[in-house]
Each structure stands twice: as C-alpha cells, then as structure tokens.
Write an enzyme that holds these catalytic residues in place. Sequence first.
Site, PDB file in Angstrom:
ATOM      1  NE  ARG A  86      -6.350   1.540  -6.786  1.00 38.81           N
ATOM      2  CZ  ARG A  86      -5.643   1.943  -6.542  1.00 38.81           C
ATOM      3  NH1 ARG A  86      -4.220   2.085  -7.178  1.00 38.81           N
ATOM      4  NH2 ARG A  86      -5.328   1.229  -5.017  1.00 38.81           N
ATOM      5  CG  ASP A 122      -2.292   0.947   0.978  1.00 38.18           C
ATOM      6  OD1 ASP A 122      -2.535   1.251  -0.256  1.00 38.18           O
ATOM      7  OD2 ASP A 122      -2.661   1.357   2.174  1.00 38.18           O
ATOM      8  NE  ARG A 178      -8.497   0.405   4.192  1.00 40.50           N
ATOM      9  CZ  ARG A 178      -8.517   1.732   4.380  1.00 40.50           C
ATOM     10  NH1 ARG A 178      -7.808   2.784   5.155  1.00 40.50           N
ATOM     11  NH2 ARG A 178      -7.298   1.687   3.095  1.00 40.50           N
ATOM     12  CB  SER A 189      -8.074  -5.375  -5.274  1.00 43.63           C
ATOM     13  OG  SER A 189      -8.756  -4.314  -5.087  1.00 43.63           O
ATOM     14  CG  HIS A 225       0.528   2.324  -9.394  1.00 42.74           C
ATOM     15  ND1 HIS A 225       0.579   1.405  -7.637  1.00 42.74           N
ATOM     16  CD2 HIS A 225       0.143   2.996  -9.736  1.00 42.74           C
ATOM     17  CE1 HIS A 225      -0.765   2.113  -7.510  1.00 42.74           C
ATOM     18  NE2 HIS A 225      -0.779   2.884  -8.646  1.00 42.74           N
ATOM     19  CD  GLU A 266     -12.254  -5.288  -3.527  1.00 44.90           C
ATOM     20  OE1 GLU A 266     -13.156  -6.313  -3.161  1.00 44.90           O
ATOM     21  OE2 GLU A 266     -11.476  -5.240  -3.828  1.00 44.90           O
ATOM     22  CG  ASN A 267      -6.695  -2.228  -7.067  1.00 45.66           C
ATOM     23  OD1 ASN A 267      -6.010  -3.175  -6.619  1.00 45.66           O
ATOM     24  ND2 ASN A 267      -7.935  -1.370  -5.881  1.00 45.66           N
ATOM     25  CD1 TRP A 268     -10.958  -5.703 -11.340  1.00 47.51           C
ATOM     26  CD2 TRP A 268     -10.753  -4.485 -12.873  1.00 47.51           C
ATOM     27  NE1 TRP A 268     -10.795  -6.467 -12.118  1.00 47.51           N
ATOM     28  CE2 TRP A 268      -9.412  -6.374 -13.261  1.00 47.51           C
ATOM     29  CE3 TRP A 268      -9.333  -3.933 -14.113  1.00 47.51           C
ATOM     30  CZ2 TRP A 268      -8.885  -7.084 -13.941  1.00 47.51           C
ATOM     31  CZ3 TRP A 268      -9.056  -4.730 -14.937  1.00 47.51           C
ATOM     32  CH2 TRP A 268      -8.084  -5.748 -15.087  1.00 47.51           C
TER      33      TRP A 268
END
Length: 242
Positions: A72, A21, A195, A66, A38, A68-70
Amino acid sequence: MAELPPLDPKRIPRHVAIIMDGNGRWAKAQGLPRLKGHEAGADSVREAVRVCRDLGIQYLTLYAFSVENWIRPKTEVRGLMRLLHKFLTENEYELHEHGVRFRAIGRLKDMPKAVQREINRVTKATSEYTNGTLTLCLSYGGRAEIADATKAIAAKVADGTLRVKDIDEKTVANHLYAPDIPDPDVMIRTSGEMRISNFLLWQLSYAEFVITEECWPAFREVEFHAALAEFQRRQRRFGDIG
C-alpha cells in the site's frame, strides 16, 4: 439503541476470527481520508473485545495487517503503524482491567522497531491473564505461516530430531505461529466481500463463515450479536451427514 439479537448462551463460540474489512470504503462514504476509516475501525476493535468479554468468548483473532498490505502507499502504511502503536499504548489498560491476554502473530520482525517493542511489552505485561485472548495478525499471511512451519519441520528432519514418517497434521499444527490456540469456530468478514484473503488458511478448515455487509467501522455490538446469531443457526457437521 437497536435491540440485540437473542443468543443461546450454550452455543457461544469459543474462538471468533474476524477479517476487519471496509475501513477505506467507510471513510470514502463519509467523505473522509482513508486513515480516518482505520481510526474509526479501532473503536470497533475495542467494542469487539468488550462483546467477547461479556459473552464469554475466550479467543478473538483479528486480521489487522497482512503481508500483502506492505504494498500500500507508504503514507498509509506509516499511518497504520502509528495507529497500531497508539492502539497498544492507549488500550492496554482495558486488557489489565478485564484480565485479557494480548498476542500477536505473523512475521513480526517486519514491523517497525517501535511497534515491535510495544507488542513485546504488552504481550509480556498481559501474559498471565486468563479471561480471554486477543490476537492481532500483523504482517500475517496464511501461506507465509504454512511456509514458515514447513521450514521449521524441515530443519528438524535435517538435524535428525524428527523423522519424515512421523510428520502428520498434528506436526504441522504444532509448528504454526500460535499452536496453543484452538481453531476458530466462526470467521466473520465485514463489508460484504466473499474472500478468505490468505487468512488462517490451515485453521479455518472447519470454521463457519459469516459475511456481513457492514464495513468494519460500523460493526458494533448489534452487528456482532447478529453475526453470532447467524453462526448459531448453522449445523456444524465436521464431515458427517446432516
């Protein structure tokens, strides 16, 4: 160069999992675009692989992208996919040089075709190596993994190859994405966040959590040793009394 924190060679973890992270925050602090963070984070991946090799850590699992990163921005996602493709092509030689096996887990069919081909190629080319395993979690989510395992188990019940009364924790574990890899001993998260972020929800049940304030691009050998030293100060009870 900073002195490496001492480690007990008899208490080196077998499996380290890392939530990488802080790439974007590191880039912002440097006055750079997020993608540069990155890119710098890829150097930390190479460093982590080398540390594991030198210390005899057998499994390194990295949360790279992840499910969920889609969501972005599309430009960032495309840049990340290019970086992943580049990382696989440019760093494969180190896997061969040191006999490290490469794996990827997650909903890999969501990845771009070119990335899928590279994942499959490097996975096959390193499949016989036994000096360590590097696993990248790609289009990965812990809930998605458990849901996929549940579907596979339900399919076996439906076709009569598995009885409901025979389903136990081992059954679930055997239907996860990488059932042959042992659970992590320690989970490291960089950038100070507290988290779990949908990472290895089943496998981290008894892992020790180590949180470091360093952002991932700044997490190098010294920081890795410091995290392992903190792990070694813990007393792992597995439900027993101290």
